[in-house]
Design a protein around this motif. Structure first.
Motif, short mmCIF file in Angstrom:
data_model
loop_
_atom_site.label_atom_id
_atom_site.label_comp_id
_atom_site.label_asym_id
_atom_site.label_seq_id
_atom_site.Cartn_x
_atom_site.Cartn_y
_atom_site.Cartn_z
N ILE A 49 0.85 -1.18 0.00
CA ILE A 49 0.00 0.00 0.00
C ILE A 49 0.89 1.23 0.00
CG2 ILE A 49 -1.90 1.22 1.15
CD1 ILE A 49 -2.57 -1.64 0.25
N ASN A 50 0.86 1.94 -1.09
CA ASN A 50 1.66 3.16 -1.19
C ASN A 50 0.81 4.20 -1.91
OD1 ASN A 50 3.59 5.12 -1.32
ND2 ASN A 50 4.86 4.10 -2.84
N GLU A 51 0.06 4.98 -1.14
CA GLU A 51 -0.81 5.98 -1.73
C GLU A 51 0.04 7.20 -2.12
OE1 GLU A 51 -5.02 4.83 0.36
OE2 GLU A 51 -3.76 6.28 1.38
N CYS A 52 0.89 6.91 -3.07
CA CYS A 52 1.85 7.91 -3.56
C CYS A 52 1.15 8.80 -4.56
CB CYS A 52 3.04 7.17 -4.19
SG CYS A 52 4.19 8.24 -5.05
N TYR A 53 0.87 10.00 -4.16
CA TYR A 53 0.10 10.93 -4.98
C TYR A 53 0.80 11.18 -6.32
CZ TYR A 53 -2.26 15.39 -6.10
OH TYR A 53 -2.97 16.39 -6.70
N HIS A 54 2.09 11.45 -6.28
CA HIS A 54 2.78 11.78 -7.54
C HIS A 54 2.95 10.55 -8.42
CE1 HIS A 54 6.83 10.14 -6.67
NE2 HIS A 54 6.62 10.50 -5.42
N CYS A 55 2.94 9.34 -7.82
CA CYS A 55 3.06 8.11 -8.61
C CYS A 55 1.80 7.85 -9.43
CB CYS A 55 3.31 6.91 -7.71
SG CYS A 55 4.74 7.06 -6.63
N MET A 56 0.67 8.37 -8.97
CA MET A 56 -0.59 8.13 -9.66
C MET A 56 -0.66 8.88 -10.99
SD MET A 56 -3.19 8.30 -6.41
CE MET A 56 -2.86 7.33 -4.92
N TYR A 57 0.16 9.92 -11.13
CA TYR A 57 0.21 10.71 -12.35
C TYR A 57 1.69 10.91 -12.69
CZ TYR A 57 -4.40 11.60 -10.41
OH TYR A 57 -5.64 11.44 -9.86
N ALA A 58 2.32 9.81 -13.12
CA ALA A 58 3.79 9.78 -13.18
C ALA A 58 4.35 10.08 -14.57
CB ALA A 58 4.29 8.42 -12.70
N GLY A 59 3.53 10.57 -15.48
CA GLY A 59 4.04 10.95 -16.79
C GLY A 59 4.46 12.40 -16.79
N LYS A 60 5.65 12.67 -16.29
CA LYS A 60 6.07 14.06 -16.06
C LYS A 60 7.25 14.48 -16.94
CE LYS A 60 4.54 14.48 -11.22
NZ LYS A 60 3.80 13.22 -11.06
N ALA A 61 7.40 15.80 -17.05
CA ALA A 61 8.55 16.41 -17.72
C ALA A 61 8.89 17.69 -16.98
CB ALA A 61 8.24 16.69 -19.18
N TRP A 62 10.12 18.19 -17.19
CA TRP A 62 10.62 19.33 -16.43
C TRP A 62 11.28 20.32 -17.38
CZ3 TRP A 62 8.95 18.47 -11.54
CH2 TRP A 62 8.61 17.13 -11.24
N ILE A 63 10.79 21.55 -17.39
CA ILE A 63 11.27 22.55 -18.35
C ILE A 63 12.08 23.62 -17.63
CG2 ILE A 63 9.14 23.95 -18.20
CD1 ILE A 63 9.51 24.42 -21.26
N ASN A 64 13.12 24.10 -18.30
CA ASN A 64 14.03 25.08 -17.71
C ASN A 64 13.38 26.46 -17.71
OD1 ASN A 64 16.25 26.83 -17.14
ND2 ASN A 64 17.62 25.17 -17.74
#
Length: 554
Positions: A173-188
């Motif tokens: 059980i890992n109610e990892c909020y950010h894992c539930m929407y893990a398709g991320k990218a990071w812009i400068n």
């Protein structure tokens, strides 16, 4: 029992029970009891579990971030608490699946597998063969914490119950909020500001931003060393194609299945999928996506991210730590999350996997001489104190109860706080995150304190991921998706694993070929050939069995 009351009880008692027990580190040991002597147990819910030391064997992956499970600080603490010694057989992650399958096929079995990665199909298959034992009776008789979990989680026990009515695995059980929407990218963001560019909201705007990043020397070193978009082959959701496809059609990064009005369809056969590949090919042909993203491991992307001068415009990956440079370089503050871009057809979505229940994590095999002993050992891992210590480390060394006034990730009074230490890289041996079975609820995760003395706190770690998910990704969550709790019937599993592998391998190969120009995505005849080749792999049957399982789950 009221589920909300149970959830609240578990969240609140994490403070009192952990303080009372204390994850104190002890190194005393006792002699192991004779294997032939009957085992004497203490009362359920109390520690130690047994009166005399016992031993069990568990196979688990040898991860890149944990030094050694056998000498791990949590392993020592939990052995002292339970009076049960675990002999871990660690298999390198890259060969774990292959060697696990060989063990299952040859009967050379441990007592149990932890972080075993057993799929729903595996559970049914090996359960029906008697290789994995049903846990129903053990849960009923000895599931002190497991029953609490089942009360707490609305999806349980249904989500871990096979079609034959048996439970073959215990979930993490890992109610990892950010894992539930893990398709991320990071812009400068610093580059955007320096070049006077606005944050891109559409695919067209992204193209203009990337062209500027590549040609206008935003890092100011006089070299043409900037890259537009970069990813890797083995980072967490680090393939640029996967991220960008969600501007055209829902892409789940895995089975390539999407749902509309209750009907499952295969995204790679749609016209929208083709338009997405055309867009990625355009970026590739202009050099706006690094072609090495399709061949390089995550370590090489991290090395580039840690260059003396920042060179990455957009990094693809679920977390910033292995995407845009280390915290020690202070670069987290340079970047903002890049939300899904709106495509020409108005599509703007993101991979969606709510729930936080990861089945197939712990199984007991038919080789176990004393399943009761193993089950009681693993059941206690769900306790609040074991959850905290296995995931974060020793109390008083790695974390402490949060002082009054400390604010958690959710903006409320924090429940616990990490003890500040210098950032380190590489393997650690203080805990067993992702490996041990835990009951890591949303309340516990959101109760982590922001360090009031660290001005970078909002820009790194869980704080950054929490706010990024809330503001940039959850708003674009897909409304319909395949639940993780789907089980196939034995007859549906017949040949499915091989079929799925063939289809998904073909998709992966074709995606790479189309976006690099090895196959012409703009040629209608080539696209029709691709679709016929795909249909010849029996996508229709692949859809049929998933639809049947989906309908049963609904």
């Amino acid at each position: 029992m009221n589920k909300k009351l149970v959830s609240t009880f578990i969240a609140l008692t994490i403070l009192t029970s952990m303080v009372a027990t204390g994850c104190a580190k002890k190194n005393d040991s006792k002699d192991v009891a004779s294997n032939t002597a009957p085992i004497e147990y203490n009362e359920l819910g109390t520690l130690p579990i047994v009166k005399e030391k016992q031993e069990i064997s568990i196979v688990a992956p040898d991860t890149a971030y944990i030094l050694d499970l056998n000498t791990n600080d949590f392993t020592k603490w939990y052995e002292e608490k339970t009076n049960i010694k675990v002999n871990y057989q660690q298999i390198p992650e890259e060969s774990f699946k292959e060697k696990k399958n060989l063990m299952l096929a040859t009967g050379n079995l441990p007592d149990a597998f932890m972080m075993g990665g057993f799929t729903k199909e595996d559970e049914v298959n090996y359960g029906q063969q008697g290789i994995l034992i049903p846990l129903n009776d053990l849960i009923e008789k000895y599931g002190y914490y497991t029953k609490q979990i089942f009360e707490q989680q609305e999806q349980l026990p249904a989500a871990v119950t096979a079609p034959d009515g048996n439970i073959y695995s215990l979930p993490r059980i890992n109610e990892c909020y950010h894992c539930m929407y893990a398709g991320k990218a990071w812009i400068n963001q610093e580059w955007l500001d320096k070049l006077g560019l606005k944050y891109p909201e559409t695919t067209d705007e992204l193209v203009e931003v990337l062209r500027a990043f590549k040609t206008q020397d935003p890092n100011g070193n006089g070299k043409a060393d900037e890259v537009g978009i970069i990813g890797s082959t083995n980072g967490w959701n680090a393939n640029p194609i996967d991220f960008l496809m969600n501007s055209f059609v829902y892409n789940d990064y895995g089975k390539r299945l999407a749902v509309k009005d209750g009907q499952i369809y295969f995204a790679p056969l749609t016209d929208e999928w083709r338009e997405g590949l055309k867009f990625v090919y355009q970026l590739m042909s202009e050099g706006l996506i690094e072609e090495t993203s399709l061949t390089q491991p995550a370590q090489e992307m991290v090395a580039l991210a840690n260059s003396t001068d920042p060179v990455i415009g957009v990094g693809i990956g679920a977390t910033p730590s292995d995407t845009i440079g280390g915290e020690a370089l202070g670069r987290f503050k340079m970047y903002e999350p890049l939300s899904p871009l709106e495509g020409p057809g108005g599509v703007r979505t993101t991979i969606t996997a709510p729930g936080g229940i990861y089945s197939g994590h712990f199984v007991i095999t038919s080789a176990a001489k004393n399943p009761e002993l193993i089950f009681k050992w693993v059941d206690s891992l769900y306790s609040p104190e074991a959850t905290m210590c296995s995931n974060y480390g020793i109390e008083g060394v790695e974390w402490e109860v949060a002082p009054e006034g400390y604010v958690g990730l959710d903006g409320k009074q924090a429940k616990w706080a990490k003890i500040p230490k210098e950032a380190t890289t590489g393997e650690s041996n203080i805990a067993m995150p992702n490996v041990a079975l835990v009951n890591l609820t949303a309340e516990v995760r959101a109760g982590e304190a922001l360090n009031p003395d660290d001005e970078m706190a909002p820009y790194k770690g869980e704080a950054m991921l929490f706010s990024a998910t809330k503001d940039y990704y959850e708003p674009y969550a897909e409304k319909e998706y395949l639940p993780s709790s789907m089980y196939m019937l034995p007859e549906e599993l017949e040949g499915l694993a091989q079929l799925q592998t063939q289809i998904l391998d073909y998709i992966k190969e074709s995606m790479g070929a189309f976006v690099t120009g090895a196959r012409d995505i703009n040629n209608d005849a080539e696209w029709e050939k691709y679709k016929k080749e795909l249909e010849a792999l029996d996508v229709a049957h692949y859809l049929e069995v998933h639809q049947a399982a989906f309908d049963r789950t609904k």
